[in-house]
Design an enzyme around this catalytic site. Structure first.
Site, PDB file in Angstrom:
ATOM      1  N   ASP A 274     -47.321 -11.230 -21.912  1.00 14.37           N
ATOM      2  CA  ASP A 274     -47.756 -12.085 -20.800  1.00 14.37           C
ATOM      3  C   ASP A 274     -49.241 -12.401 -20.833  1.00 14.37           C
ATOM      4  OD1 ASP A 274     -45.192 -12.153 -19.772  1.00 14.37           O
ATOM      5  OD2 ASP A 274     -45.513 -10.407 -18.480  1.00 14.37           O
ATOM      6  N   ASP A 298     -52.298 -13.571 -17.321  1.00 10.25           N
ATOM      7  CA  ASP A 298     -51.334 -13.163 -16.297  1.00 10.25           C
ATOM      8  C   ASP A 298     -52.023 -12.210 -15.320  1.00 10.25           C
ATOM      9  OD1 ASP A 298     -48.712 -13.322 -15.185  1.00 10.25           O
ATOM     10  OD2 ASP A 298     -48.256 -11.363 -16.021  1.00 10.25           O
ATOM     11  N   ASP A 302     -50.917  -4.761 -14.206  1.00  2.00           N
ATOM     12  CA  ASP A 302     -49.526  -4.836 -13.756  1.00  2.00           C
ATOM     13  C   ASP A 302     -48.829  -3.529 -14.110  1.00  2.00           C
ATOM     14  OD1 ASP A 302     -50.022  -7.393 -12.933  1.00  2.00           O
ATOM     15  OD2 ASP A 302     -48.574  -8.363 -14.257  1.00  2.00           O
ATOM     16  N   ARG A 354     -52.769 -11.179  -4.599  1.00  6.71           N
ATOM     17  CA  ARG A 354     -52.206  -9.973  -5.235  1.00  6.71           C
ATOM     18  C   ARG A 354     -53.264  -8.907  -5.502  1.00  6.71           C
ATOM     19  NH1 ARG A 354     -47.550 -11.809  -9.647  1.00  6.71           N
ATOM     20  NH2 ARG A 354     -46.343 -13.104  -8.229  1.00  6.71           N
TER      21      ARG A 354
END
Length: 476
Positions: A274, A298, A302, A354
């Site tokens: 990603d 991205d 994560d 986020r």
């Protein structure tokens, strides 16, 4: 004469014993009277019990660290609790059953335990327990691995390469992802044994393919200006005990459709990645600290697919859209065991959303400085428990983006039962946090990982977030 001497010694011992009994009786009388003498004795008892608690917390942590197991691909992680019993598949490996009950013990252990730090110098006492643990030692570069004993939160048991050798990266190249040269970063991270990885000089490492890490590794950028940039970045997949510290990670790009080595005995085909700065996949006991992260394809960090026991601390995030995703998908229920601490970070200029977005699991967001967002700061979509404590939230000027929180594509009739709370947060420029759930303290026991400082201290606690400009021979 010998019998006379023995008689004299017996008489002396009896007198000494009588004196001790008199002193003890006097102390008891003072306690019963409740006078000043009683307070002195009680203060002594409190001091002793404080020391005992700190040592107990340290000992429990050492036991957990000696009981780390690597993750198995495709299986939920298990572990042993502090009593030695096997944890269920929904429990967190290395986490305690009731974190809220031991928050003060853990915090005390971080700040006060001389047995843990054993550094022999005075700290500046900034209120940042990680930094106060190691930064003020002018000789830090000669005992780098002590950093592993300074962890906090759910990832506090990540030891990285603490028990291994120090490996020095001398070659910034990444010419061959299958057969990397010794001296490169890639060669180091794939080894089977624990390694504490440092850098000989300033360097920019442009990775041709994902840097796939093996267990028990620390990448420690202190003492050099190290950038991982303009190519692939870091993948932590199906491993355990990894520390990433002191790196600039930026401009990461999707790579893949290539062979990549993950250990001395294995390499395989990797599809397109990603383009995350740090991708955590099915892994546990992970600590990302004092890194500067920005502008990747991205996410910046994560964590998905059953990852847990993670701490993200002292980082500086800038110029990015979707900063941090915690959870694979709303339907992936194995992420219900996820526990992540997000502490002492600065979420700075150019960020949109986020910070993090959470799906399932338990998230302690504590003493961070949010100075920029364009859409929202904290989001969720699959009944996560979010415990926000002692943060500073500065809302943007946009009157339609003042809300800190966002329930993503979920109706209020559903999210009203989710446990989201704001406790001691500083809300500025019209910022507001929308709480939900019962609000009972017990609801947040699995989303509590350390004692929060006052939000008034956030500026000083986070003032040095991001990669530090450390050089050997002076405090960092």
């Amino acid at each position: 004469m010998a019998e006379a001497a023995r008689s004299t010694r017996r008489t002396g011992l009896a007198a000494a014993l009588l004196l001790v009994l008199v002193v003890v009786a006097g102390g008891v009388a003072l306690l019963l009277r409740g006078g000043d003498g009683g307070r002195v004795v009680l203060d002594g008892l409190r001091h002793r019990s404080t020391e005992t608690v700190a040592l107990a917390a340290t000992g429990a942590r050492r036991w957990l660290r000696d009981s780390t197991w690597p993750a198995a691909a495709g299986t939920p992680r298990g572990g042993a609790d502090a009593d030695g019993a096997m944890a269920s598949t929904t429990a967190v490996a290395g986490a305690v059953d009731d974190p809220e009950a031991v928050v003060e013990q853990v915090h005390m252990s971080i700040n006060n335990s001389t047995s843990r730090r054993n550094l022999g110098y005075l700290t500046a006492g900034t209120g940042n327990p990680i930094d106060d643990c190691w930064r003020w030692d002018p000789d830090w570069h000669n005992h780098r691995q002590r950093l592993a004993d300074c962890g906090i939160g759910f990832g506090r048991n990540a030891i990285g390469g603490r028990d291994g050798k120090i490996y020095v990266v001398t070659d910034p190249s990444d010419d061959d992802a299958v057969n990397p040269r010794k001296g490169t970063l890639r060669w180091a991270v794939i080894q089977e044994e624990p390694l504490w990885i440092i850098f000989k000089r300033d360097m920019v490492i442009t990775l041709k393919q994902e840097l796939i890490m093996n267990s028990f590794k620390t990448i420690d950028g202190r003492g050099a200006n190290v950038h991982i940039a303009n190519g692939a970045c870091i993948t932590i997949q199906f491993v355990t005990n990894v520390i990433i510290h002191g790196l600039h990670i930026h401009d990461c790009k999707p790579t893949g459709n290539a062979m990549v080595r993950s250990s001395p005995s294995h390499y395989g085909w990797r599809t397109i990645a990603d383009g995350d700065a740090v991708s955590i996949f099915g892994s546990s006991h992970i600590w990302v600290d004092h890194c500067s992260l920005s502008n990747c394809a991205d996410g910046l960090i994560d964590a998905i697919m059953g990852s847990t026991a993670i701490t993200v601390s002292n980082n500086y995030f800038t110029h990015h859209n979707e900063v941090m995703l915690l959870g694979h998908s709303d339907s992936y229920v194995k992420d219900k065991a996820m526990q992540v601490t997000i502490a002492f970070n600065h979420f700075g200029e150019g960020l949109i959303q986020r910070m993090p977005r959470c799906r399932h699991g338990y998230f302690h967001v504590v003493n961070n400085d949010y100075t920029h967002w364009e859409m929202y700061a904290i989001g969720g979509s699959a009944e996560p428990t979010i415990n926000s404590q002692g943060n500073r939230y500065l809302a943007p000027t946009n009157p339609f983006a003042k809300e800190v929180t966002k329930r993503v594509e979920t109706s209020s009739s559903v999210w009203k039962s989710w446990n989201w709370r704001s406790e001691g947060d500083l809300l500025l420029n019209g910022a507001y946090f929308t709480p939900s759930g019962a609000g009972a303290s017990a609801s947040y026991s699995r989303a509590s990982s350390l004692g929060a400082k006052s939000s008034s201290m956030v500026a000083s606690i986070t003032s040095d977030a991001g990669a530090l400009s450390c050089r050997g021979g002076s405090s960092c």
